[in-house]
Design a protein around this motif. Structure first.
Motif, PDB file in Angstrom:
ATOM      1  N   MET A   1     -15.398  55.674  31.420  1.00 43.93           N
ATOM      2  CA  MET A   1     -14.316  55.007  31.132  1.00 43.93           C
ATOM      3  C   MET A   1     -13.323  55.543  31.999  1.00 43.93           C
ATOM      4  O   MET A   1     -12.889  56.780  32.392  1.00 43.93           O
ATOM      5  N   LEU A   2     -11.973  54.724  32.227  1.00 39.87           N
ATOM      6  CA  LEU A   2     -11.211  54.907  33.639  1.00 39.87           C
ATOM      7  C   LEU A   2      -9.904  55.547  32.756  1.00 39.87           C
ATOM      8  O   LEU A   2      -9.649  55.525  31.275  1.00 39.87           O
ATOM      9  N   CYS A   3      -9.188  56.357  33.287  1.00 44.02           N
ATOM     10  CA  CYS A   3      -8.205  57.124  32.664  1.00 44.02           C
ATOM     11  C   CYS A   3      -7.044  56.011  32.311  1.00 44.02           C
ATOM     12  O   CYS A   3      -6.671  55.317  33.050  1.00 44.02           O
ATOM     13  N   ASP A   4      -6.508  56.460  31.267  1.00 47.30           N
ATOM     14  CA  ASP A   4      -5.300  55.385  30.547  1.00 47.30           C
ATOM     15  C   ASP A   4      -4.058  55.409  31.715  1.00 47.30           C
ATOM     16  O   ASP A   4      -3.205  54.407  31.315  1.00 47.30           O
ATOM     17  N   LEU A   5      -3.908  56.555  32.270  1.00 46.97           N
ATOM     18  CA  LEU A   5      -2.557  56.334  33.012  1.00 46.97           C
ATOM     19  C   LEU A   5      -2.767  56.184  34.307  1.00 46.97           C
ATOM     20  O   LEU A   5      -1.971  54.959  35.021  1.00 46.97           O
ATOM     21  N   CYS A   6      -3.532  56.494  35.304  1.00 47.00           N
ATOM     22  CA  CYS A   6      -3.682  56.018  36.628  1.00 47.00           C
ATOM     23  C   CYS A   6      -4.766  54.825  36.689  1.00 47.00           C
ATOM     24  O   CYS A   6      -4.555  54.146  37.868  1.00 47.00           O
ATOM     25  N   LYS A   7      -5.532  54.816  35.865  1.00 48.97           N
ATOM     26  CA  LYS A   7      -6.477  53.398  35.807  1.00 48.97           C
ATOM     27  C   LYS A   7      -7.639  53.426  37.168  1.00 48.97           C
ATOM     28  O   LYS A   7      -7.926  52.682  37.449  1.00 48.97           O
ATOM     29  N   LYS A   8      -7.474  54.590  37.629  1.00 44.94           N
ATOM     30  CA  LYS A   8      -8.259  54.802  39.018  1.00 44.94           C
ATOM     31  C   LYS A   8      -9.512  55.719  39.002  1.00 44.94           C
ATOM     32  O   LYS A   8     -10.651  55.499  39.195  1.00 44.94           O
ATOM     33  N   LYS A   9      -9.357  56.720  38.211  1.00 45.25           N
ATOM     34  CA  LYS A   9     -10.380  57.783  38.118  1.00 45.25           C
ATOM     35  C   LYS A   9     -11.246  57.756  36.918  1.00 45.25           C
ATOM     36  O   LYS A   9     -10.512  57.481  35.684  1.00 45.25           O
ATOM     37  N   GLU A  10     -12.196  58.524  36.722  1.00 43.20           N
ATOM     38  CA  GLU A  10     -13.040  58.631  35.547  1.00 43.20           C
ATOM     39  C   GLU A  10     -12.279  59.544  34.327  1.00 43.20           C
ATOM     40  O   GLU A  10     -11.984  60.707  35.152  1.00 43.20           O
ATOM     41  N   ALA A  11     -12.270  59.174  33.169  1.00 42.23           N
ATOM     42  CA  ALA A  11     -11.507  60.104  32.318  1.00 42.23           C
ATOM     43  C   ALA A  11     -12.606  61.033  31.766  1.00 42.23           C
ATOM     44  O   ALA A  11     -13.543  60.895  31.593  1.00 42.23           O
ATOM     45  N   VAL A  12     -12.132  62.354  31.742  1.00 42.40           N
ATOM     46  CA  VAL A  12     -12.938  63.507  31.274  1.00 42.40           C
ATOM     47  C   VAL A  12     -12.405  64.464  30.091  1.00 42.40           C
ATOM     48  O   VAL A  12     -13.014  65.111  29.442  1.00 42.40           O
ATOM     49  N   ILE A  13     -11.074  63.771  29.852  1.00 41.43           N
ATOM     50  CA  ILE A  13     -10.421  64.577  28.614  1.00 41.43           C
ATOM     51  C   ILE A  13     -10.034  63.384  27.546  1.00 41.43           C
ATOM     52  O   ILE A  13      -9.426  62.320  27.887  1.00 41.43           O
ATOM     53  N   PHE A  14     -10.545  63.607  26.462  1.00 44.88           N
ATOM     54  CA  PHE A  14     -10.149  62.294  25.239  1.00 44.88           C
ATOM     55  C   PHE A  14      -9.437  63.129  23.991  1.00 44.88           C
ATOM     56  O   PHE A  14      -9.986  64.062  23.569  1.00 44.88           O
ATOM     57  N   LEU A  15      -8.251  62.608  24.002  1.00 45.31           N
ATOM     58  CA  LEU A  15      -7.510  63.116  22.970  1.00 45.31           C
ATOM     59  C   LEU A  15      -7.365  62.055  21.746  1.00 45.31           C
ATOM     60  O   LEU A  15      -7.190  60.995  22.143  1.00 45.31           O
ATOM     61  N   GLU A  16      -7.133  62.595  20.540  1.00 46.64           N
ATOM     62  CA  GLU A  16      -6.866  61.733  19.519  1.00 46.64           C
ATOM     63  C   GLU A  16      -5.639  62.282  18.634  1.00 46.64           C
ATOM     64  O   GLU A  16      -5.722  63.222  18.245  1.00 46.64           O
ATOM     65  N   ALA A  17      -4.764  61.410  18.457  1.00 43.08           N
ATOM     66  CA  ALA A  17      -3.795  61.650  17.481  1.00 43.08           C
ATOM     67  C   ALA A  17      -3.559  60.854  16.187  1.00 43.08           C
ATOM     68  O   ALA A  17      -3.874  59.635  16.178  1.00 43.08           O
ATOM     69  N   ILE A  18      -3.637  61.463  15.238  1.00 39.90           N
ATOM     70  CA  ILE A  18      -3.381  60.775  13.963  1.00 39.90           C
ATOM     71  C   ILE A  18      -2.032  60.744  13.170  1.00 39.90           C
ATOM     72  O   ILE A  18      -1.397  61.837  13.257  1.00 39.90           O
ATOM     73  N   GLY A  19      -1.466  59.783  13.215  1.00 39.99           N
ATOM     74  CA  GLY A  19       0.152  59.927  12.412  1.00 39.99           C
ATOM     75  C   GLY A  19       0.585  58.804  11.505  1.00 39.99           C
ATOM     76  O   GLY A  19      -0.508  57.847  11.256  1.00 39.99           O
ATOM     77  N   ASN A  20       1.788  58.450  11.718  1.00 38.67           N
ATOM     78  CA  ASN A  20       2.114  57.458  10.748  1.00 38.67           C
ATOM     79  C   ASN A  20       1.822  55.948  11.134  1.00 38.67           C
ATOM     80  O   ASN A  20       1.428  55.053  10.280  1.00 38.67           O
ATOM     81  N   ASN A  21       1.743  55.844  12.299  1.00 40.01           N
ATOM     82  CA  ASN A  21       1.496  54.534  12.880  1.00 40.01           C
ATOM     83  C   ASN A  21      -0.194  54.386  12.926  1.00 40.01           C
ATOM     84  O   ASN A  21      -0.615  53.477  13.721  1.00 40.01           O
ATOM     85  N   GLY A  22      -0.873  55.449  12.462  1.00 37.39           N
ATOM     86  CA  GLY A  22      -2.614  55.251  12.504  1.00 37.39           C
ATOM     87  C   GLY A  22      -3.087  56.034  13.551  1.00 37.39           C
ATOM     88  O   GLY A  22      -2.430  57.074  14.088  1.00 37.39           O
ATOM     89  N   LYS A  23      -4.335  56.042  13.711  1.00 37.17           N
ATOM     90  CA  LYS A  23      -4.760  56.858  14.834  1.00 37.17           C
ATOM     91  C   LYS A  23      -5.006  56.151  16.119  1.00 37.17           C
ATOM     92  O   LYS A  23      -4.764  55.157  16.385  1.00 37.17           O
ATOM     93  N   ARG A  24      -4.678  57.163  17.263  1.00 31.62           N
ATOM     94  CA  ARG A  24      -4.493  56.742  18.719  1.00 31.62           C
ATOM     95  C   ARG A  24      -5.128  57.681  19.515  1.00 31.62           C
ATOM     96  O   ARG A  24      -5.257  58.770  19.412  1.00 31.62           O
ATOM     97  N   LYS A  25      -6.096  56.982  20.481  1.00 31.76           N
ATOM     98  CA  LYS A  25      -6.652  57.789  21.385  1.00 31.76           C
ATOM     99  C   LYS A  25      -6.293  57.449  22.891  1.00 31.76           C
ATOM    100  O   LYS A  25      -6.116  56.263  23.182  1.00 31.76           O
ATOM    101  N   ILE A  26      -6.345  58.472  23.546  1.00 33.40           N
ATOM    102  CA  ILE A  26      -6.179  58.444  24.868  1.00 33.40           C
ATOM    103  C   ILE A  26      -7.183  59.104  25.661  1.00 33.40           C
ATOM    104  O   ILE A  26      -7.709  59.914  25.450  1.00 33.40           O
ATOM    105  N   HIS A  27      -7.354  58.494  26.867  1.00 31.41           N
ATOM    106  CA  HIS A  27      -8.497  59.116  27.679  1.00 31.41           C
ATOM    107  C   HIS A  27      -7.755  59.460  29.284  1.00 31.41           C
ATOM    108  O   HIS A  27      -6.960  58.620  29.745  1.00 31.41           O
ATOM    109  N   LEU A  28      -7.978  60.856  29.749  1.00 24.83           N
ATOM    110  CA  LEU A  28      -7.214  61.300  31.026  1.00 24.83           C
ATOM    111  C   LEU A  28      -8.166  61.761  31.910  1.00 24.83           C
ATOM    112  O   LEU A  28      -9.328  62.449  31.632  1.00 24.83           O
TER     113      LEU A  28
END
Length: 177
Positions: A1-28
């Motif tokens: 899976m590619l990084c959500d920011l640079c869209k070039k390199k493979e993501a190795v860090i996966f973060l998840e936040a749960i808030g008022n707007n629901g669950k949100r995942k990012i890959h870096l």
């Protein structure tokens, strides 16, 4: 899976936040995470850094949503698709999205104009778009060489082509020398 920011390199860090707007995942990827002060999963990331990363990704997604709503009037391809794939849907896409394509090229360190050729099997292909481009080039050349009579003829053909009154294949041939 590619990084959500640079869209070039493979993501190795996966973060998840749960808030008022629901669950949100990012890959870096490691580089994007490190640049934003997020260390490897050994230590808990700083809440401010995480909030900034989520906000940055939301802004990028909002921009991509806006870009997906801008469409080429000829082929219907979105600006988002053109930028993501690196290919345009038709020749008109280059004109419609000219500034965005140039900005994307400079971001990716791509310079210079494309100087490729039309494939042999399409060398005889003509339509209103190719005729318009040919006539515009001839008009510009005639104006530059101060041949205003010829320029007026090309201008008239362009106007007729835009009105749709010129039959396919007839627009550029009448003015050839």
């Amino acid at each position: 899976m590619l990084c959500d920011l640079c869209k070039k390199k493979e993501a190795v860090i996966f973060l998840e936040a749960i808030g008022n707007n629901g669950k949100r995942k990012i890959h870096l990827c490691p580089d994007c995470a490190m640049a934003r002060g997020i260390q490897t999963p050994v230590a808990a990331p700083n809440a401010e850094n995480l909030a900034a990363v989520f906000k940055e990704i939301e802004e990028k997604e909002a921009l991509s949503d806006a870009n997906s709503k801008r469409l080429c009037p000829i082929c219907g391809m979105s600006l988002y698709s053109v930028l993501k794939s690196g290919t345009a849907g038709c020749p008109e896409c280059y004109e419609v999205f000219k500034s965005e394509i140039a900005a994307s090229m400079s971001e990716n360190d791509i310079s210079g104009a494309f100087t490729g050729k039309m494939p042999r099997r399409l060398a005889s292909f003509r339509n209103a778009l190719t005729d318009r481009a040919d006539l515009q080039a001839k008009l510009d050349e005639a104006v530059q060489s101060e041949n205003y009579e010829k320029a007026a003829v090309y201008r008239d053909f362009l106007k007729a082509l835009e009105r749709g009154s010129v039959a396919d294949g007839a627009s550029g041939e009448q003015t050839e020398e």
